[in-house]
Write a protein that holds these residues in place. Sequence first.
Motif, PDB file in Angstrom:
ATOM      1  N   ILE A  10       0.840  -1.067   0.071  1.00 16.49           N
ATOM      2  CA  ILE A  10       0.013  -0.079   0.062  1.00 16.49           C
ATOM      3  C   ILE A  10       0.974   1.323  -0.051  1.00 16.49           C
ATOM      4  O   ILE A  10       2.027   1.300   0.655  1.00 16.49           O
ATOM      5  CB  ILE A  10      -0.970  -0.018   1.171  1.00 16.49           C
ATOM      6  N   ALA A  11       0.468   2.383  -0.778  1.00 13.96           N
ATOM      7  CA  ALA A  11       1.194   3.501  -0.768  1.00 13.96           C
ATOM      8  C   ALA A  11       1.063   4.409   0.348  1.00 13.96           C
ATOM      9  O   ALA A  11      -0.122   4.137   1.156  1.00 13.96           O
ATOM     10  CB  ALA A  11       0.771   4.338  -2.091  1.00 13.96           C
ATOM     11  N   ILE A  12       2.021   4.993   0.695  1.00 17.52           N
ATOM     12  CA  ILE A  12       2.144   5.907   2.141  1.00 17.52           C
ATOM     13  C   ILE A  12       0.889   6.919   1.766  1.00 17.52           C
ATOM     14  O   ILE A  12       0.352   7.055   3.020  1.00 17.52           O
ATOM     15  CB  ILE A  12       3.235   6.773   2.164  1.00 17.52           C
ATOM     16  N   LYS A  13       0.508   7.399   0.858  1.00 18.77           N
ATOM     17  CA  LYS A  13      -0.498   8.285   0.586  1.00 18.77           C
ATOM     18  C   LYS A  13      -1.890   7.808   0.985  1.00 18.77           C
ATOM     19  O   LYS A  13      -2.825   8.246   1.466  1.00 18.77           O
ATOM     20  CB  LYS A  13      -0.578   9.154  -0.600  1.00 18.77           C
ATOM     21  N   ASP A  14      -1.976   6.356   0.571  1.00 20.67           N
ATOM     22  CA  ASP A  14      -3.167   5.563   0.775  1.00 20.67           C
ATOM     23  C   ASP A  14      -3.600   5.403   2.391  1.00 20.67           C
ATOM     24  O   ASP A  14      -4.257   5.211   3.052  1.00 20.67           O
ATOM     25  CB  ASP A  14      -3.376   4.397   0.111  1.00 20.67           C
ATOM     26  N   VAL A  15      -2.149   5.143   2.959  1.00 17.10           N
ATOM     27  CA  VAL A  15      -2.322   4.657   4.573  1.00 17.10           C
ATOM     28  C   VAL A  15      -2.899   6.216   5.218  1.00 17.10           C
ATOM     29  O   VAL A  15      -3.625   6.059   6.353  1.00 17.10           O
ATOM     30  CB  VAL A  15      -0.869   4.371   5.072  1.00 17.10           C
ATOM     31  N   PHE A  16      -2.191   7.411   4.710  1.00 17.04           N
ATOM     32  CA  PHE A  16      -2.646   8.493   5.353  1.00 17.04           C
ATOM     33  C   PHE A  16      -4.274   8.859   4.908  1.00 17.04           C
ATOM     34  O   PHE A  16      -4.974   9.223   5.776  1.00 17.04           O
ATOM     35  CB  PHE A  16      -1.886   9.605   4.586  1.00 17.04           C
ATOM     36  N   LYS A  17      -4.653   8.559   3.938  1.00 13.77           N
ATOM     37  CA  LYS A  17      -6.181   8.589   3.495  1.00 13.77           C
ATOM     38  C   LYS A  17      -7.035   7.627   4.380  1.00 13.77           C
ATOM     39  O   LYS A  17      -7.930   8.144   5.013  1.00 13.77           O
ATOM     40  CB  LYS A  17      -6.441   8.203   2.029  1.00 13.77           C
ATOM     41  N   GLU A  18      -6.505   6.495   4.802  1.00 10.66           N
ATOM     42  CA  GLU A  18      -7.239   5.583   5.675  1.00 10.66           C
ATOM     43  C   GLU A  18      -7.113   5.993   6.904  1.00 10.66           C
ATOM     44  O   GLU A  18      -8.471   5.785   7.690  1.00 10.66           O
ATOM     45  CB  GLU A  18      -6.308   4.065   5.483  1.00 10.66           C
ATOM     46  N   ILE A  19      -6.072   6.574   7.331  1.00 15.96           N
ATOM     47  CA  ILE A  19      -6.348   7.075   8.935  1.00 15.96           C
ATOM     48  C   ILE A  19      -7.134   8.161   8.762  1.00 15.96           C
ATOM     49  O   ILE A  19      -7.863   8.448  10.018  1.00 15.96           O
ATOM     50  CB  ILE A  19      -4.766   7.627   9.007  1.00 15.96           C
ATOM     51  N   LYS A  20      -7.245   8.901   7.857  1.00 15.14           N
ATOM     52  CA  LYS A  20      -8.233  10.142   7.860  1.00 15.14           C
ATOM     53  C   LYS A  20      -9.702   9.499   7.740  1.00 15.14           C
ATOM     54  O   LYS A  20     -10.444  10.239   8.265  1.00 15.14           O
ATOM     55  CB  LYS A  20      -8.140  11.215   6.507  1.00 15.14           C
ATOM     56  N   ILE A  21      -9.906   8.559   6.809  1.00 21.52           N
ATOM     57  CA  ILE A  21     -11.243   8.011   7.057  1.00 21.52           C
ATOM     58  C   ILE A  21     -11.799   7.344   8.417  1.00 21.52           C
ATOM     59  O   ILE A  21     -12.694   7.661   9.083  1.00 21.52           O
ATOM     60  CB  ILE A  21     -11.347   6.765   6.072  1.00 21.52           C
TER      61      ILE A  21
END
Length: 92
Positions: free
Chosen positions: A52-63
């Motif tokens: 998983i890309a780091i930006k997708d990890v950050f998006k998941e944390i935001k969700i």
Amino acid sequence: MNFFTKLPGYLPGNLRKLLWIMRLVISLLLAGVMQVYATAYGQKVSLERKNIAIKDVFKEIKIQTGYDVLWQPGQLNAEKKNNCKICPDAYR
């Protein structure tokens, strides 16, 4: 008993020690209250993904939390794929 002297800013030894102990107790109580407050409002994030890309990890944390993650694109490769495993009970 006379607590005051003619020298400004001077307190007798016993009074100075009492005030120092009072400051210490207040500081410890404040630190304890802040710890309880932080524990009560802490977020629990759960994420386990491979490649998983780091930006997708950050998006998941935001969700999951509603909070944005601040980061600098020049300092971090957002497209790099990593394995990510975040468990809410891992730090207890």
